[in-house]
Design an enzyme around this catalytic site. Structure first.
Site, short mmCIF file in Angstrom:
data_model
loop_
_atom_site.label_atom_id
_atom_site.label_comp_id
_atom_site.label_asym_id
_atom_site.label_seq_id
_atom_site.Cartn_x
_atom_site.Cartn_y
_atom_site.Cartn_z
N HIS A 33 0.82 -1.22 0.00
CA HIS A 33 0.00 0.00 0.00
C HIS A 33 0.86 1.27 0.00
O HIS A 33 0.49 2.29 0.57
CB HIS A 33 -0.98 0.01 1.18
N THR A 34 2.02 1.17 -0.62
CA THR A 34 2.87 2.35 -0.74
C THR A 34 2.59 3.10 -2.04
O THR A 34 2.87 4.29 -2.13
CB THR A 34 4.36 1.95 -0.73
N ALA A 121 -6.59 -14.11 -5.98
CA ALA A 121 -5.34 -14.41 -5.30
C ALA A 121 -4.53 -13.15 -5.03
O ALA A 121 -3.48 -13.19 -4.39
CB ALA A 121 -4.51 -15.38 -6.13
N GLY A 122 -5.02 -12.02 -5.52
CA GLY A 122 -4.25 -10.78 -5.35
C GLY A 122 -3.05 -10.74 -6.29
O GLY A 122 -2.02 -10.17 -5.97
N SER A 124 -3.40 -9.66 -9.44
CA SER A 124 -3.71 -8.63 -10.44
C SER A 124 -4.20 -9.14 -11.78
O SER A 124 -3.74 -8.70 -12.84
CB SER A 124 -2.50 -7.74 -10.69
N SER A 126 -6.97 -8.35 -12.80
CA SER A 126 -7.69 -7.20 -13.39
C SER A 126 -6.76 -6.30 -14.18
O SER A 126 -7.08 -5.92 -15.32
CB SER A 126 -8.43 -6.40 -12.32
N GLU A 181 -9.74 1.49 -14.00
CA GLU A 181 -10.11 0.80 -12.76
C GLU A 181 -10.66 1.80 -11.73
O GLU A 181 -11.64 1.52 -11.05
CB GLU A 181 -8.90 0.05 -12.21
N ASP A 193 0.10 -2.42 -9.97
CA ASP A 193 -0.24 -3.60 -10.75
C ASP A 193 0.02 -3.39 -12.24
O ASP A 193 0.61 -4.23 -12.92
CB ASP A 193 -1.72 -3.97 -10.55
#
Ligand code: GLA
Length: 398
Positions: A33-34, A121-122, A124, A126, A181, A193
Site C-alpha cells: 500500500h505504498t 489471489a491478489g 492482479s 484485473s 479501474e 499492478d
C-alpha cells in the site's frame, strides 16, 4: 505455441485470429500500500497470464468471449456500459472508454480471452486484463497514447508488426488502465499492478518509485524459488475496505501537512503522533515503515543477502497484521507456517490484502519439502486445500 484464447477464437469464428496480446500477473515482493502514497515498491511479473486474441469487424460491434464464462458479452463501440451479468467485462469496457477519452479512434472487433492468473489471489488479474485489452486494441487499431491524449499513430513494418512501446508510452498506458479501474470499476488502486505487468523483466525485480514514476530493474537470481500460497479466501467488501485505507493514509498526510506519506520519516511520524487519530497513525506507521523496508531490502538484494531480505518480508507482514490490519487469519497462518519451515527465507501477504495469497522466498534445494509441508499443514488447520505454486519471473505485457 497456440494458447487457449486463440483456440477459442478459432472455434467461434472459424479462422485463426490475426492479433493477440498477453499480460502477466504480478506479485508484490515488498512495499505494501505504498504506491498510492507516492512510495516505493518492489514487484515481480510472473508466468500467469491473461491471453487475448482478436480480429477487427466492420459493423461497430464488439464481442468478447472468455474461456471462463459460458456467455459472450456483446455491445457496440458507442455503447460502453456496465452489464451486471458480466462484471468481468467492466475492465475491458473501462479501458475502451479511457481510450476513447484520450481521443483514440477504434472500430468493432471480436475477441476471446483466457486467463491463467488465479482469481482472487491478489495477483492482479484485473490489471492484466486491462493491459491485454489495451494492447490488443493497439494491434488492431494502432494508436500512440500520451498522458493527456494521443499522438501520431505508429506505422507497421513490412511484417505488419508495430514498434515496441517506449518507456514513456508504457507509463501513459499504465495510467490509462489505472484510470479505467479507478473511474469505471470503482477501485481507487495505485499504479503498482499496471506498471509491474507492463515493465516486468525476466529474472528481475521491478522497482518502482511512485513519486517520480521511475522504474528500475534489479536482478533476482540465486538459489531461491518464488512460491505463492493461495489462502483460498477472499473477504467481502474488499474494494470498499481498500478505498477506506487509501482515504485514511491521505487524511494522515493532510494532517501532517505533506502531500503524501512518502515525505514522512519514521522519527517525524512518532514526533507528530498526536496530530493523527489512532487509526491514521497506524496506517501511516505501516506505509512509512514499508518505504524504509524497500530501501533496506534493495540494499540487501543488491548484496545477494536473501536472508536479510527475507527478514524485511516477515516484518512487512507483521506490520500489515498489526498496524494496517489488511491481513486475515488465513494469511497469518500461511506466514506462520512458512516461517517455521527451514526452507523459507521470507514470507508475507502480497497485494491489497483481506485474503488472497502470500509470497514466499524458498531455498531451492528444499522446495519440494516446503510445498508438501505447507499444503498438508494448511489443509489440516483450515480444511482448505492449498497447492503452493512456483512462479517464474517473466517479461512484461506485449
Ligand atoms: C492492490 C492495488 C495496488 C496496491 C496494492 C497494495 O494490488 O491494486 O495498487 O495498492 O493493492 O500494495
Amino acid at each position: 505455441m497456440i494458447n487457449e484464447a486463440q483456440l477459442l477464437f478459432k472455434k467461434r469464428y472459424g479462422h485463426t485470429p490475426p492479433f493477440q496480446s498477453q499480460a502477466p500477473g504480478r506479485l508484490e515482493l515488498l512495499g505494501n500500500h505504498t504506491d498510492y502514497n507516492q512510495g516505493l515498491v518492489m514487484a515481480l511479473a510472473v508466468d500467469r497470464y491473461i491471453f487475448m486474441a482478436g480480429a477487427p469487424r466492420g459493423d461497430g460491434k464488439i464481442e468478447v468471449a472468455s474461456t471462463a464464462f459460458p456467455d459472450a458479452e456483446s455491445f457496440s463501440v458507442s455503447h460502453l456500459e456496465k452489464n451486471p451479468r458480466a462484471p468481468w467485462a467492466d475492465y475491458i469496457k473501462g479501458v475502451l472508454l479511457q481510450l476513447r477519452g484520450h481521443g483514440i479512434a477504434f472500430g468493432g472487433f471480436n475477441a476471446t480471452l483466457h486467463g491463467t492468473i488465479p482469481l482472487g489471489a491478489g495477483m492482479s488479474s484485473s490489471a492484466a486484463l486491462e493491459l491485454a485489452t489495451a494492447l490488443l486494441v493497439r494491434k488492431m487499431y494502432p494508436y500512440t497514447v500520451t498522458d493527456t491524449g494521443c499522438a501520431q499513430p505508429p506505422a507497421r513494418d513490412k511484417t505488419g508488426a508495430l514498434p515496441v512501446l517506449t518507456s514513456p508510452q508504457k507509463m501513459s498506458l499504465a495510467k490509462l488502465c489505472q484510470a479505467a479501474e479507478n473511474q469505471f470499476v470503482g477501485v481507487q488502486c495505485g499504479l503498482l499492478d499496471q506498471i509491474s505487468s507492463l515493465f516486468g523483466k525476466e529474472f528481475h525485480v521491478v522497482q518502482i518509485d511512485c513519486r517520480d514514476l521511475s522504474v528500475e530493474h534489479t536482478p533476482l537470481v540465486g538459489e531461491v524459488a518464488v512460491v505463492v500460497c493461495h489462502s483460498g479466501v477472499k473477504h467481502a467488501l474488499v474494494a470498499g475496505q481498500y478505498n477506506q485505507l487509501r482515504q485514511c493514509c491521505e487524511s494522515a498526510a493532510r494532517k501532517l501537512g505533506v502531500q503524501s506519506l512518502r515525505q514522512i520519516e519514521p522519527r517525524q511520524l512518532t514526533a507528530q503522533k498526536t496530530r493523527l487519530s489512532p487509526r491514521e497513525y497506524e496506517c501511516a506507521y505501516h506505509v512509512v515503515g514499508e518505504n524504509q523496508r524497500v530501501v533496506f531490502g534493495d540494499r540487501a538484494l543488491r548484496a545477494d543477502d536473501f536472508e536479510q531480505f527475507g527478514q524485511f518480508m516477515f516484518q512487512s507482514h507483521e506490520s500489515s497484521r498489526d498496524f494496517f490490519k489488511n491481513s486475515c487469519p488465513e494469511l497469518d497462518l500461511l506466514v506462520d507456517l512458512a516461517r517455521r519451515h527451514p526452507a523459507c527465507i521470507g514470507a508475507r501477504l502480497s497485494g491489497g490484502g483481506f485474503g488472497g495469497a502470500t509470497i514466499n522466498l524458498v531455498r531451492l534445494p528444499q522446495l519440494k519439502e516446503f510445498q508438501e509441508a505447507m499444503a498438508s499443514a494448511y489443509e489440516q488447520k483450515t480444511g482448505i486445500p492449498m497447492k503452493p505454486a512456483v512462479c517464474r519471473v517473466v517479461d512484461g505485457a506485449g
